[in-house]
Design an enzyme around this catalytic site. Structure first.
Site, PDB file in Angstrom:
ATOM      1  N   CYS A   1      -9.029  18.256 -40.306  1.00 24.59           N
ATOM      2  CA  CYS A   1      -7.916  18.843 -41.055  1.00 24.59           C
ATOM      3  C   CYS A   1      -7.048  17.785 -41.722  1.00 24.59           C
ATOM      4  O   CYS A   1      -6.053  18.111 -42.356  1.00 24.59           O
ATOM      5  CB  CYS A   1      -7.054  19.710 -40.140  1.00 24.59           C
ATOM      6  SG  CYS A   1      -6.095  18.761 -38.956  1.00 24.59           S
TER       7      CYS A   1
ATOM      8  N   CYS B   1      -5.573  22.907 -37.667  1.00 18.30           N
ATOM      9  CA  CYS B   1      -6.856  22.230 -37.502  1.00 18.30           C
ATOM     10  C   CYS B   1      -7.934  23.237 -37.116  1.00 18.30           C
ATOM     11  O   CYS B   1      -7.797  23.934 -36.111  1.00 18.30           O
ATOM     12  CB  CYS B   1      -6.718  21.163 -36.422  1.00 18.30           C
ATOM     13  SG  CYS B   1      -8.236  20.281 -36.136  1.00 18.30           S
TER      14      CYS B   1
ATOM     15  N   LYS C   1     -41.152   4.130  -7.479  1.00 16.70           N
ATOM     16  CA  LYS C   1     -40.001   4.502  -8.314  1.00 16.70           C
ATOM     17  C   LYS C   1     -40.411   4.851  -9.743  1.00 16.70           C
ATOM     18  O   LYS C   1     -41.333   4.264 -10.297  1.00 16.70           O
ATOM     19  CB  LYS C   1     -38.998   3.333  -8.377  1.00 16.70           C
ATOM     20  CG  LYS C   1     -38.450   2.921  -7.027  1.00 16.70           C
ATOM     21  CD  LYS C   1     -37.471   3.920  -6.463  1.00 16.70           C
ATOM     22  CE  LYS C   1     -36.066   3.681  -6.949  1.00 16.70           C
ATOM     23  NZ  LYS C   1     -35.386   2.588  -6.291  1.00 16.70           N
TER      24      LYS C   1
ATOM     25  N   ASP D   1     -32.571  11.869  -4.933  1.00 14.28           N
ATOM     26  CA  ASP D   1     -31.480  10.949  -5.241  1.00 14.28           C
ATOM     27  C   ASP D   1     -30.171  11.517  -4.696  1.00 14.28           C
ATOM     28  O   ASP D   1     -29.417  12.174  -5.389  1.00 14.28           O
ATOM     29  CB  ASP D   1     -31.397  10.779  -6.763  1.00 14.28           C
ATOM     30  CG  ASP D   1     -30.725   9.488  -7.131  1.00 14.28           C
ATOM     31  OD1 ASP D   1     -30.378   8.714  -6.216  1.00 14.28           O
ATOM     32  OD2 ASP D   1     -30.543   9.250  -8.338  1.00 14.28           O
TER      33      ASP D   1
ATOM     34  N   GLU E   1     -44.108  12.694  -0.932  1.00 13.21           N
ATOM     35  CA  GLU E   1     -42.989  13.625  -1.165  1.00 13.21           C
ATOM     36  C   GLU E   1     -42.027  13.060  -2.194  1.00 13.21           C
ATOM     37  O   GLU E   1     -42.035  11.857  -2.455  1.00 13.21           O
ATOM     38  CB  GLU E   1     -42.244  13.964   0.140  1.00 13.21           C
ATOM     39  CG  GLU E   1     -42.385  12.973   1.265  1.00 13.21           C
ATOM     40  CD  GLU E   1     -41.553  13.313   2.483  1.00 13.21           C
ATOM     41  OE1 GLU E   1     -41.833  14.341   3.111  1.00 13.21           O
ATOM     42  OE2 GLU E   1     -40.641  12.534   2.815  1.00 13.21           O
TER      43      GLU E   1
ATOM     44  N   CYS F   1      -5.438  14.857 -32.562  1.00 12.19           N
ATOM     45  CA  CYS F   1      -5.013  15.389 -33.850  1.00 12.19           C
ATOM     46  C   CYS F   1      -3.677  16.104 -33.664  1.00 12.19           C
ATOM     47  O   CYS F   1      -3.472  16.807 -32.681  1.00 12.19           O
ATOM     48  CB  CYS F   1      -6.080  16.374 -34.337  1.00 12.19           C
ATOM     49  SG  CYS F   1      -5.515  17.459 -35.642  1.00 12.19           S
TER      50      CYS F   1
ATOM     51  N   LYS G   1     -38.713  11.554  -3.847  1.00 14.45           N
ATOM     52  CA  LYS G   1     -37.622  10.716  -3.354  1.00 14.45           C
ATOM     53  C   LYS G   1     -36.337  11.260  -3.959  1.00 14.45           C
ATOM     54  O   LYS G   1     -36.035  11.044  -5.129  1.00 14.45           O
ATOM     55  CB  LYS G   1     -37.836   9.261  -3.760  1.00 14.45           C
ATOM     56  CG  LYS G   1     -36.784   8.326  -3.184  1.00 14.45           C
ATOM     57  CD  LYS G   1     -37.165   6.885  -3.466  1.00 14.45           C
ATOM     58  CE  LYS G   1     -36.228   5.876  -2.837  1.00 14.45           C
ATOM     59  NZ  LYS G   1     -34.823   6.166  -2.929  1.00 14.45           N
TER      60      LYS G   1
ATOM     61  N   TYR H   1     -36.532  14.778   6.104  1.00 17.91           N
ATOM     62  CA  TYR H   1     -37.801  14.079   5.886  1.00 17.91           C
ATOM     63  C   TYR H   1     -38.125  13.048   6.953  1.00 17.91           C
ATOM     64  O   TYR H   1     -39.144  12.383   6.878  1.00 17.91           O
ATOM     65  CB  TYR H   1     -37.856  13.447   4.491  1.00 17.91           C
ATOM     66  CG  TYR H   1     -36.657  12.571   4.154  1.00 17.91           C
ATOM     67  CD1 TYR H   1     -36.396  11.406   4.859  1.00 17.91           C
ATOM     68  CD2 TYR H   1     -35.811  12.919   3.108  1.00 17.91           C
ATOM     69  CE1 TYR H   1     -35.305  10.618   4.547  1.00 17.91           C
ATOM     70  CE2 TYR H   1     -34.715  12.136   2.783  1.00 17.91           C
ATOM     71  CZ  TYR H   1     -34.468  10.981   3.515  1.00 17.91           C
ATOM     72  OH  TYR H   1     -33.391  10.203   3.206  1.00 17.91           O
TER      73      TYR H   1
ATOM     74  N   CYS I   1      -7.351  13.164 -38.591  1.00 18.81           N
ATOM     75  CA  CYS I   1      -8.331  14.093 -38.042  1.00 18.81           C
ATOM     76  C   CYS I   1      -9.403  14.381 -39.099  1.00 18.81           C
ATOM     77  O   CYS I   1      -9.067  14.770 -40.220  1.00 18.81           O
ATOM     78  CB  CYS I   1      -7.636  15.390 -37.637  1.00 18.81           C
ATOM     79  SG  CYS I   1      -8.776  16.696 -37.167  1.00 18.81           S
TER      80      CYS I   1
ATOM     81  N   TYR J   1       0.838  -1.192   0.000  1.00 15.67           N
ATOM     82  CA  TYR J   1       0.000   0.000   0.000  1.00 15.67           C
ATOM     83  C   TYR J   1       0.883   1.255   0.000  1.00 15.67           C
ATOM     84  O   TYR J   1       0.672   2.195  -0.760  1.00 15.67           O
ATOM     85  CB  TYR J   1      -0.923  -0.008   1.225  1.00 15.67           C
ATOM     86  CG  TYR J   1      -1.690   1.273   1.373  1.00 15.67           C
ATOM     87  CD1 TYR J   1      -1.200   2.303   2.171  1.00 15.67           C
ATOM     88  CD2 TYR J   1      -2.873   1.487   0.676  1.00 15.67           C
ATOM     89  CE1 TYR J   1      -1.874   3.499   2.277  1.00 15.67           C
ATOM     90  CE2 TYR J   1      -3.553   2.678   0.771  1.00 15.67           C
ATOM     91  CZ  TYR J   1      -3.052   3.676   1.573  1.00 15.67           C
ATOM     92  OH  TYR J   1      -3.716   4.865   1.657  1.00 15.67           O
TER      93      TYR J   1
HETATM   94  S1  IVH Z   1     -38.037   8.157   4.351  1.00 12.99           S
HETATM   95  C1  IVH Z   1     -37.425   4.422   7.372  1.00 12.99           C
HETATM   96  N1  IVH Z   1     -38.262  10.010   2.559  1.00 12.99           N
HETATM   97  O1  IVH Z   1     -34.476   6.745  -0.029  1.00 12.99           O
HETATM   98  C2  IVH Z   1     -37.044   5.005   6.059  1.00 12.99           C
HETATM   99  N2  IVH Z   1     -36.454   8.503   2.345  1.00 12.99           N
HETATM  100  O2  IVH Z   1     -34.659   3.917  -0.728  1.00 12.99           O
HETATM  101  C3  IVH Z   1     -37.089   6.486   6.087  1.00 12.99           C
HETATM  102  N3  IVH Z   1     -34.981   9.007   0.429  1.00 12.99           N
HETATM  103  O3  IVH Z   1     -32.670   5.545   2.727  1.00 12.99           O
HETATM  104  C4  IVH Z   1     -36.781   7.059   4.759  1.00 12.99           C
HETATM  105  N4  IVH Z   1     -36.065  10.766  -0.273  1.00 12.99           N
HETATM  106  O4  IVH Z   1     -31.990   7.800   1.655  1.00 12.99           O
HETATM  107  C5  IVH Z   1     -37.544   8.956   2.961  1.00 12.99           C
HETATM  108  N5  IVH Z   1     -38.590  11.771   1.081  1.00 12.99           N
HETATM  109  C6  IVH Z   1     -37.895  10.706   1.491  1.00 12.99           C
HETATM  110  C7  IVH Z   1     -36.733  10.299   0.804  1.00 12.99           C
HETATM  111  C8  IVH Z   1     -36.038   9.174   1.255  1.00 12.99           C
HETATM  112  C9  IVH Z   1     -35.024   9.975  -0.482  1.00 12.99           C
HETATM  113  C10 IVH Z   1     -33.947   7.944   0.446  1.00 12.99           C
HETATM  114  C11 IVH Z   1     -33.375   7.636   1.798  1.00 12.99           C
HETATM  115  C12 IVH Z   1     -33.693   6.192   2.032  1.00 12.99           C
HETATM  116  C13 IVH Z   1     -33.827   5.686   0.636  1.00 12.99           C
HETATM  117  C14 IVH Z   1     -34.636   4.403   0.573  1.00 12.99           C
END
Ligand code: IVH
Length: 734
Positions: free
Chosen positions: A424, A445, A327, A132, A128, A439, A130, A239, A421, A48
């Protein structure tokens, strides 16, 4: 431990170094994760250490590769400083997924059955987005943030408290009425706009770009150096909650409002609904709004509103019964690859582009997608005529995920990557170990022309006042300046039709006259500047100076370079170590010029177009002959690293930078432990505080001027001042 690394660091080209740096960094991170997070190292400590040492050697030779997130920067010193772990008082669980309408109905039915109700009447749900990103738990004690942890495996996460303290969305303290103990949970994310900005900055510095906002957010939060996190635009949506000393409310909706009142941003757009139809309508609405939301989402979440019912419903092993994630389908589509075209970037990089039968992916019509590079095409075995799977990564850049083998038409041939290229017709070469094919027609060019011209007139090259990037662009588009020689013939060509030039450019008469004067002033040029201005790969100012010093006149230099190129044979792709003649050996014998730099110079001179462009240029110029190296007076800031911040009153930022560099200082953009001086102008921002925290010496503008007073390069009478004494062979600004 992977392969042997046979190339001595001194012989690496910048490209090779970059590729190796990326690979080393990835390998080191992999082993760190095993070591720190999983506690299961795969290799011996000594092996390492060797990886780290090689990385340090590569970075020492190519300081431009030292990125914020390089492993050399992310651990204080020795391994041992990974994240601490946090055991969650209340586990951080996941959500069950629903994909179809039926799944959502099933979710509600299950709740009805579990609660032993007749139907769903009287139930209410919060819906609400979800987000990402990555989930985070924030622990407040007596209203103060005391700990922040990632989800980890749900039971134990990483302690990211120091990093989280830099996120502006997250309150450090709570109002007096907050529960004495409160764990707030939510998602750390990056907006799309911030993600694109960050990637632009990363790319501008040659740093790694992130594939999508989620990766960017995760990578930024998980920095071992909180200063890096501080510089990244992270945000937080609350949330949910973990351990509590007193309930927040009776309902999920009420709890959201309470969290908002405590200073948290709650996930929006959200609604409260009373039946499945309401949930499905919300899903459809958010799906339609998805492309316009400022952040990436991968679905919506439904939660039973009544917290007493949530309590009764409880949890399965990994997921609550009272919530589910609905989803969105993955944003992928199939379409036919009609052709592969090659784009030439402004640095000459050849990028293959998939020309597609237009298709809608996630609400956006996609007709082109990047294929990245030659290797990528081979790895995925993408052929014209194939049906391919297109995906919008992070909702932003369309990519080809792969091909559908069954749909390959008969006779579809593997793609042959061009060796010329397309813009040119100069040879396109790929350096050993590099992924990019480039190139070699630098001066001619069209794809690279504007960038080359910009470099040509830049401060440390021809330094032509009044010929900035916008004017270069305009003259180029009008066909008035296509190559460097055109700059010097412009006045003669426009003689007698100045009015037309003025009308077409919108410049004033005075300004045109001044431009011609500025151009005239550069008809005599020092050889090193001329060489640097050509923008040959790996030939920066320092290398240009070495060449000028060794060859003395432009005629001699040009003649020897042509000879060296001829000795190296016709095809750069067939470079062989044994193809070394007298001129090439002489070039490599110059201290600090290795074969890789020499070969880049040969590639340039092998290209007839470049030689013609250089000859045309020389016929309009006089070079100062023979070259006289500048004498640099003793400098008090030689080798020091300086950062300028705020508005300087006596000079512009680039002038300050050039002056500092001319005195042998290195000018950096941000303050770090390596900074020697921070020069603070007016209206300075946060850098001063950072410098104070790091114990970096700060100077006022006047103190700086006093420090450097009297020092400076002592150039010969006919030459514009030379700039720096950088001992590292530089790279052209391309
Ligand atoms: S509630 C007990 N609300 O989605 C679980 N999760 O796929 C409480 N996430 O781990 C989660 N938006 O990272 C909740 N409005 C939302 C969310 C949300 C994104 C994520 C969160 C969770 C994952 C599950």
């Amino acid at each position: 431990m992977s392969d042997l690394r046979p190339i001595p660091v001194d012989d690496l080209t910048l490209e090779q170094a970059k590729a190796e740096h990326d690979a080393l960094a990835a390998e080191i991170r992999h082993h760190r994760a095993l070591y720190y997070r999983k506690d299961a190292p795969e290799i011996a400590d000594a092996d390492y250490d060797r990886l780290e040492q090689r990385l340090a050697a590569v970075e020492a030779r190519f300081p431009e590769l030292v990125t914020e997130d390089s492993p050399s920067q992310t651990v204080g010193a020795a391994p041992g400083a990974g994240f601490g772990t946090v055991t969650h008082a209340v586990p951080m669980l996941s959500l069950d997924n629903a994909f179809q309408e039926e799944d959502v109905r099933g979710f509600v039915d299950q709740i009805v059955r579990f609660l032993n109700r007749r139907d769903a009447g009287g139930l209410a749900f919060v819906a609400e987005p979800k987000i990402d990103g990555l989930s985070l738990s924030l622990r407040y004690e007596s209203g103060r943030l005391v700990q922040a942890a990632t989800r980890g495996d749900g039971q134990t996460g990483e302690d990211v408290t120091a990093n989280v303290r830099t996120i502006r969305d997250i309150p450090q303290t709570l109002p007096a009425d907050a529960p004495a103990l409160l764990e707030v949970r939510g998602e750390v994310y990056m907006t799309r706009a911030d993600f694109l900005d960050l990637n632009r900055r990363q790319a501008g510095r040659g740093d790694k770009v992130f594939a999508n906002p989620r990766n960017a957010a995760a990578g930024s939060l998980r920095q071992l150096d909180a200063r890096i996190t501080a510089a990244r635009p992270l945000r937080f949506f609350a949330y949910a909650w973990g351990e509590l000393s007193a309930p927040l409310a009776d309902t999920q909706w009420g709890a959201r409002e309470r969290l908002a009142a405590l200073g948290f941003t709650i996930s929006q757009p959200s609604i409260l609904c009373t039946d499945v139809e309401g949930l499905l309508a919300y899903y459809a609405r958010i799906g339609a709004e998805r492309p316009d939301l400022p952040f990436d989402i991968d679905g919506v979440v439904y939660k039973v509103n009544d917290l007493a019912l949530q309590e009764r419903l409880g949890f399965r092993t990994r997921t609550p019964r009272w919530a589910t994630a609905h989803k969105f389908p993955a944003e992928q589509a199939r379409t036919v690859l009609k052709a592969i075209t090659i784009q030439v970037g402004r640095t000459g990089a050849l990028t293959p582009v998939a020309e597609l039968e237009p298709i809608t992916v996630g609400g956006v019509v996609v007709s082109r997608a990047t294929l990245h590079n030659r290797d990528e095409i081979e790895r995925k075995d993408v052929r014209v005529g194939d049906t391919v799977i297109v995906q919008r990564a992070g909702d932003v850049i369309p990519q080809i995920v792969g091909v559908v083998p069954d749909k390959r038409p008969q006779g579809a041939a593997p793609f042959t990557f061009p060796d010329h290229c397309p813009q040119c017709d100069s040879l396109a070469v790929r350096e050993e170990g590099a992924v990019v094919t480039r190139c070699t027609g630098g001066l001619v060019c069209p794809a690279q022309a504007v960038e080359r011209l910009r470099h040509f007139v830049s401060r440390n090259a021809f330094d032509i006042e009044g010929l900035g990037i916008e004017r270069i662009q305009l003259f180029f588009e009008q066909g008035r300046i296509r190559q460097p020689a055109d700059i010097f013939t412009l006045e003669a060509r426009e003689a007698g039709r100045l009015d037309k030039l003025i009308a077409m450019t919108g410049f004033g008469r005075k300004s045109v006259e001044n431009l011609f004067k500025a151009i005239d002033a550069r008809r005599t040029i020092a050889l090193d500047r001329l060489i640097f201005a050509l923008g040959i790969r790996q030939v920066g100012e320092a290398t240009a100076r070495l060449l000028a010093r060794s060859y003395r006149t432009v005629e001699h230099w040009g003649e020897r370079m042509r000879a060296a190129a001829a000795e190296r044979g016709e095809k750069p792709a067939e470079k062989k170590p044994e193809l070394v003649g007298e001129a090439y050996a002489e070039l490599c014998a110059i201290e600090q010029i290795g074969m890789s730099v020499a070969d880049d110079i040969c590639d340039f001179f092998r290209e007839a177009h470049n030689v013609e462009a250089l000859d045309a240029l020389l016929s309009t110029l006089t070079t100062v002959q023979p070259y006289v190296p500048p004498r640099v007076a003793a400098s008090p800031v030689l080798g020091k690293t300086v950062v300028f911040t705020g508005t300087l009153t006596t000079m512009g930022r680039s002038e300050a930078k050039a002056r500092a560099e001319s005195l042998g200082a290195k000018v950096a953009g941000s303050v770090s432990g390596k900074t020697d001086y921070l020069v603070v102008g007016e209206d300075a921002g946060s850098k001063a505080a950072k410098a104070a925290a790091l114990g970096v010496k700060t100077l006022t503008e006047q103190e700086w001027l006093d420090l450097i007073a009297g020092a400076g390069p002592d150039a010969g009478p006919d030459m514009p001042p030379d700039r720096d004494t950088d001992p590292v062979p530089g790279t052209p600004a391309v």
